[in-house]
Design a protein around this motif. Sequence first.
Motif, PDB file in Angstrom:
ATOM      1  N   ALA A  93      10.437 -37.148  85.181  1.00 36.92           N
ATOM      2  CA  ALA A  93      11.726 -36.690  85.333  1.00 36.92           C
ATOM      3  C   ALA A  93      12.299 -35.893  84.438  1.00 36.92           C
ATOM      4  CB  ALA A  93      12.457 -37.459  86.206  1.00 36.92           C
ATOM      5  N   ARG A  96      10.633 -32.662  83.597  1.00 33.09           N
ATOM      6  CA  ARG A  96      11.103 -31.857  84.419  1.00 33.09           C
ATOM      7  C   ARG A  96      12.374 -31.124  84.207  1.00 33.09           C
ATOM      8  NH1 ARG A  96       9.593 -30.622  89.760  1.00 33.09           N
ATOM      9  NH2 ARG A  96       7.589 -31.525  89.063  1.00 33.09           N
ATOM     10  N   CYS A 144       4.469 -28.900  88.079  1.00 33.16           N
ATOM     11  CA  CYS A 144       5.854 -28.201  88.302  1.00 33.16           C
ATOM     12  C   CYS A 144       5.807 -26.961  88.711  1.00 33.16           C
ATOM     13  CB  CYS A 144       6.362 -28.020  86.790  1.00 33.16           C
ATOM     14  SG  CYS A 144       6.678 -29.562  85.890  1.00 33.16           S
ATOM     15  N   ASN A 161      11.643 -37.751  92.947  1.00 28.07           N
ATOM     16  CA  ASN A 161      12.704 -37.259  93.413  1.00 28.07           C
ATOM     17  C   ASN A 161      14.178 -38.069  93.225  1.00 28.07           C
ATOM     18  OD1 ASN A 161      11.679 -35.091  94.253  1.00 28.07           O
ATOM     19  ND2 ASN A 161      10.850 -35.735  96.253  1.00 28.07           N
ATOM     20  N   LYS A 164      14.758 -37.809  89.444  1.00 30.39           N
ATOM     21  CA  LYS A 164      15.141 -36.435  89.107  1.00 30.39           C
ATOM     22  C   LYS A 164      16.501 -36.007  89.621  1.00 30.39           C
ATOM     23  CE  LYS A 164      14.078 -31.818  90.729  1.00 30.39           C
ATOM     24  NZ  LYS A 164      13.226 -30.858  91.703  1.00 30.39           N
TER      25      LYS A 164
END
Length: 454
Positions: A93, A96, A144, A161, A164
Amino acid sequence: MKANETKVEDFLSSNKTQFVIPVYQRNYDWTTGQCKQLLDDILEVGESKKMNAHFIGSIVYVHDDVYTATRVKELTVIDGQQRLTTLTLIYLALHRLAKVIQNEGLENEISETYLINKFLPDEEKLKLRPTDNNDRALKYLLRCDENEEYLDFSKLIDNFNYFKGRITEDNYQTVLKGLSKLMFVEVSLDREKDNPQRIFESLNSTGLELAQADLIRNYILMGLNPKDQKKIYQSYWEVIEKLAKDETLNLSRVSDFIRDYLTLENKNIPNKGKVYLEFKSKYPTSTLDRLEANLSSIKSLVKHYNKLINPKNESDKELRTQLEFINRLEINVAYPFLMKVYDDYSNSVIDKPTFIKILDLVQTFTWRRFILGLPTNALNKIFMSLYDKVEPANYLYSIQKSLIQRTGVQRFPNNAEVIDALKIKDVYNIKSKNRTYFLERLENFENRLVAMEK
């Protein structure tokens, strides 16, 4: 055994190392609640000026001096995979986010320090090597690619998620600081000197217990070399896990299936919490050939168990109707007996009409006893040994005779007893499944066409 206090980031940043999750480990299953607790702890320690360290448990691994052709050190994780996988998701995370905010330095640092072995082939690139289904999800997250959709359900995707959504440009520095303070006890085992299975049992004897099926899977596979582990898992245990599942509820029933199998074999019903111990006693570790022979016998019955708990998987309409009735009445105690009868039908020892009559007989026997209020615990002992009474030349008759000859609390209620009981039984206030079954059977009595269409 060697045990040391280790920083999480130092452990994960080990050069040319893979943390291998073996096939005998249970699946990654941390909930959002558990992820929230870990991230809350990381944020708290990251913000604190007083807390210099925060312990998050232990990581136990076996180092067999196994190296790949490119000299990558493989550490087989036997305890701590849930934490290790979740920490990897947090770093993913962060990776990203670094990409989104165009912090190329942080993006490369996280990737090349905590996520991948940069200069190695693709199959050895990931530092964490989970089991196959999780491996696909992890590689998807690392790519990604916003245009690529992951179609299968995965806890890794769900939890990524979640992280994130919570790790933002405003708090990622705090998260990084908190991660730098995380510590755990690193326990390294030597298979030649230590007993990984015994240590694993000890580690899981307190706290949230593993399912009996998880302990059995570890017992079967842990002592094998990686090649044999994969063979046994894919040829036997994976099949058992796939078929011993309530497909409506998406719930594993492997522990229940093994308990029923042991009941059939030992003529003794294991305590639900001691199925693993009974299995160990019945099947001590031995040669690979002996292990395959034992698992072949278990595997041969799981396909029938699958249809007992998922009647929709039976293609024959008449059989499916009978299985749905049994499933509705929750006659689970009959499964050890019915698995063997199902196997005989599958192998043409008995024909379809005989099998249907046996399925109907089981319903009649249990339903009559229910109407009279006879103790249900007697059914366990009855069905546990009923298959032993089968005479191949008089298959149906021998079963009927065995049930009719029982006396006392094990008896087969006669018509007069049932009629008398129904006169005073408040049928409308019994369990809804039983009530529906009763009324449906009355309505469709001797109506073969209707029964087949259900």
